[in-house]
Every structure is written in structure tokens, then in C-alpha cells.
Design a protein around this motif. Structure first.
Motif, mmCIF file in Angstrom:
data_model
loop_
_atom_site.group_PDB
_atom_site.id
_atom_site.type_symbol
_atom_site.label_atom_id
_atom_site.label_comp_id
_atom_site.label_asym_id
_atom_site.label_seq_id
_atom_site.Cartn_x
_atom_site.Cartn_y
_atom_site.Cartn_z
ATOM 1 N N SER A 1 0.820 -1.207 0.000
ATOM 2 C CA SER A 1 0.000 0.000 0.000
ATOM 3 C C SER A 1 0.854 1.258 0.000
ATOM 4 N N GLY A 2 2.068 1.181 0.533
ATOM 5 C CA GLY A 2 2.913 2.357 0.604
ATOM 6 C C GLY A 2 2.482 3.274 1.728
ATOM 7 N N GLY A 3 1.488 4.125 1.487
ATOM 8 C CA GLY A 3 0.954 4.973 2.543
ATOM 9 C C GLY A 3 -0.276 4.347 3.157
ATOM 10 N N SER A 4 -1.394 5.049 3.089
ATOM 11 C CA SER A 4 -2.635 4.536 3.666
ATOM 12 C C SER A 4 -3.320 3.565 2.702
ATOM 13 N N PHE A 5 -4.271 2.813 3.222
ATOM 14 C CA PHE A 5 -5.088 1.932 2.397
ATOM 15 C C PHE A 5 -6.493 1.910 2.985
ATOM 16 N N GLY A 6 -7.424 1.299 2.273
ATOM 17 C CA GLY A 6 -8.814 1.325 2.699
ATOM 18 C C GLY A 6 -9.338 -0.038 3.119
ATOM 19 N N ILE A 7 -10.297 -0.017 4.030
ATOM 20 C CA ILE A 7 -11.029 -1.223 4.408
ATOM 21 C C ILE A 7 -12.515 -0.897 4.392
ATOM 22 N N SER A 8 -13.286 -1.689 3.659
ATOM 23 C CA SER A 8 -14.737 -1.545 3.641
ATOM 24 C C SER A 8 -15.367 -2.728 4.365
ATOM 25 N N VAL A 9 -16.348 -2.444 5.203
ATOM 26 C CA VAL A 9 -17.033 -3.487 5.968
ATOM 27 C C VAL A 9 -18.517 -3.441 5.626
ATOM 28 N N VAL A 10 -19.088 -4.599 5.317
ATOM 29 C CA VAL A 10 -20.519 -4.735 5.058
ATOM 30 C C VAL A 10 -21.112 -5.664 6.103
ATOM 31 N N ASN A 11 -22.198 -5.258 6.723
ATOM 32 C CA ASN A 11 -22.868 -6.076 7.729
ATOM 33 C C ASN A 11 -24.371 -6.110 7.443
ATOM 34 N N ASN A 12 -24.885 -7.321 7.223
ATOM 35 C CA ASN A 12 -26.318 -7.525 6.978
ATOM 36 C C ASN A 12 -26.803 -6.794 5.724
ATOM 37 N N PHE A 13 -26.205 -7.158 4.620
ATOM 38 C CA PHE A 13 -26.551 -6.566 3.329
ATOM 39 C C PHE A 13 -27.946 -6.984 2.862
ATOM 40 N N ASN A 14 -28.362 -8.186 3.281
ATOM 41 C CA ASN A 14 -29.664 -8.737 2.886
ATOM 42 C C ASN A 14 -29.751 -8.963 1.381
ATOM 43 N N GLY A 15 -28.687 -9.540 0.831
ATOM 44 C CA GLY A 15 -28.671 -9.851 -0.595
ATOM 45 C C GLY A 15 -28.036 -11.202 -0.830
ATOM 46 N N ASN A 16 -27.298 -11.327 -1.954
ATOM 47 C CA ASN A 16 -26.638 -12.599 -2.237
ATOM 48 C C ASN A 16 -25.495 -12.877 -1.257
ATOM 49 N N ILE A 17 -25.011 -11.807 -0.612
ATOM 50 C CA ILE A 17 -24.089 -11.966 0.513
ATOM 51 C C ILE A 17 -24.658 -11.152 1.675
ATOM 52 N N GLU A 18 -24.176 -11.464 2.875
ATOM 53 C CA GLU A 18 -24.634 -10.737 4.054
ATOM 54 C C GLU A 18 -23.524 -9.862 4.641
ATOM 55 N N ASP A 19 -22.372 -10.494 4.892
ATOM 56 C CA ASP A 19 -21.258 -9.777 5.512
ATOM 57 C C ASP A 19 -20.022 -9.874 4.624
ATOM 58 N N GLN A 20 -19.226 -8.800 4.611
ATOM 59 C CA GLN A 20 -18.078 -8.756 3.696
ATOM 60 C C GLN A 20 -17.035 -7.773 4.228
ATOM 61 N N ILE A 21 -15.776 -8.075 3.954
ATOM 62 C CA ILE A 21 -14.700 -7.130 4.227
ATOM 63 C C ILE A 21 -13.793 -7.080 3.003
ATOM 64 N N VAL A 22 -13.496 -5.874 2.550
ATOM 65 C CA VAL A 22 -12.622 -5.666 1.391
ATOM 66 C C VAL A 22 -11.471 -4.777 1.849
ATOM 67 N N ILE A 23 -10.250 -5.247 1.630
ATOM 68 C CA ILE A 23 -9.042 -4.528 2.035
ATOM 69 C C ILE A 23 -8.263 -4.219 0.773
#
Length: 230
Positions: free
Chosen positions: A95-117
Motif C-alpha cells: 500500500s505504501g501509505g494509507s489503504f482502505g477497508i470496507s465493511v458490510v454487515n447484513n446486506f440482505n442480498g446474495n451476501i450478508e457480511d463482507q470485508i474488502v481490504i
């Protein structure tokens, strides 16, 4: 008998300090392993064979404030000293400097919970790219994988039954792409936590032949651990 009771008391005192400090640790680090399972056009000169080993790690602080972007998702910007690093066939991507993390909780779709780094633009072999994209994606069909939008204090790979993969590509040309499976995800113990545990066991072992020394060692160790945790 009294000697054994003191030994047990000292050991329980050690565990009473060690276990809460581990469970409530704000700084988390995970190591991951996988294998390349998809290759398009070469990406920044990388053209690994299918099956090439992938390793890496990432870390973050769970104390970051939740700022939801929707009722079921939020995004965190993770800054130094926390890192996102991987090696694909020996080539370092980071990443070098900063990077991102997205968190999904209870999406109510084809997936429910997810983390993307992930990070864009990413560094490859120490060189800053303009449009390089690197990310890890773990998704679950189970709505109980995460209990909130906070950064999780544990990540168990088997909980992510929808998908678990990583990708290196270019934002302007996604035909230049490498994908890989994530086959293992392991928490990395914090140095301070292990230091407390090992030091405590050492103190107890040295004091093992003297009940008085055991009691004194246990008291002294508790004071030391509390000071470290502060």
C-alpha cells in the motif's frame, strides 16, 4: 499441597491478565497465504504461472470510529504504521501509505457480511504506480459473521463461504489482471502480548521451588503487566 495451590494461583493470575489483554487488543494483524488461479495480460511486468504462491499480511486498529456510508456498510482509511503487503512469486506489492477497508454487515442480498481490504494506486517492487489496484475480498452468506460495522477483532477464513480471493489489476485496463485464492488466514500475535505471557511463565518457573517466591513473583508480574498494558 500449599505449594501446588500457590503455583495454580500464580498461573491463573497470569492467564487472567493475558486473556483479556488479547481479547480486547485494538491492533490486529493477519497473515494470509494463497495461490494464483487466474492470469490475464501481464500486470506491471508480472505474469506468474497458475499455482504460484502468494503470501502477505495486513494490520489495522479496531478503535477507529465507525462512519457508516449506508445502513449496512462503512469505509475506513487506514494509515501508517498499519500496512497491507503481499508477495506474488517473490514480487512485493504494498500500500505504501494509507489503504482502505470496507465493511458490510447484513446486506440482505446474495451476501450478508463482507470485508474488502485494498489500495489504489499500489506500489509494485518499490515503484509507485499510477493506476495499480490491489485488494483482498472476503464475503459470507451468514449475517452473523460480523455483529456490527466496526473493524472486526477476528477474521476466521471458514466463515467466508461466499468467496475469498485477491486481485492485482489496473484501473484503466482490467484485462491486465492477476487473481488468487486466499487459502489461509492467520492472526499474528502482538509482540507485547507474547512478551507478557512468556515473561510470566519464566518468572513462575524460576520461582517454582519456593512458595514465598511464587507469591512475590506473581504479585510483581501482575504489576508489570498492568504497567505494560497502560
Amino acid at each position: 499441597m500449599r505449594h501446588n495451590q500457590l503455583m495454580l494461583t500464580a498461573l491463573l493470575s497470569l492467564l487472567a491478565i493475558y486473556l483479556p489483554s488479547h481479547a480486547t487488543a485494538a491492533v490486529m494483524e493477519f497473515a494470509f497465504e494463497g495461490t494464483v488461479d487466474g492470469v490475464g495480460l501481464p500486470v506491471f511486468g508480472l505474469n506468474p504461472a497458475i499455482g504460484t504462491a502468494v503470501t502477505g499480511s495486513f494490520s489495522y486498529d479496531t478503535a477507529l470510529t465507525v462512519l457508516p456510508t449506508t445502513t449496512f456498510s462503512t469505509h475506513y482509511q487506514i494509515s501508517s504504521p498499519y500496512t497491507l503487503v503481499t508477495y506474488i512469486g517473490g514480487t512485493r506489492i504494498e500500500s505504501g501509505g494509507s489503504f482502505g477497508i470496507s465493511v458490510v454487515n447484513n446486506f440482505n442480498g446474495n451476501i450478508e457480511d463482507q470485508i474488502v481490504i485494498g489500495k489504489q494506486p499500489v506500489m509494485v517492487s518499490g515503484n509507485q504506480t499510477v493506476d495499480g489496484v490491489f485488494s483482498l475480498d472476503l464475503a459470507s452468506r451468514n449475517p452473523n459473521t460480523f455483529t456490527s460495522l466496526s473493524l472486526p477483532e477476528q477474521l476466521i477464513l471458514n466463515d467466508f463461504d461466499a468467496w475469498r480471493y485477491g486481485v492485482l489489476t489496473r484501473s484503466g485496463n482490467n484485462q491486465e489482471i492477476i487473481t488468487f485464492s486466499i487459502d489461509r488466514l492467520t492472526p499474528v500475535p502482538l509482540p507485547g502480548t507474547w512478551l507478557m505471557l512468556v515473561s510470566g511463565l519464566g518468572i513462575i518457573a524460576l520461582a517454582a521451588h519456593s512458595p514465598l517466591r511464587i507469591a512475590k513473583a506473581s504479585t510483581a508480574f501482575q504489576s508489570t503487566c498492568l504497567a505494560i498494558r497502560r
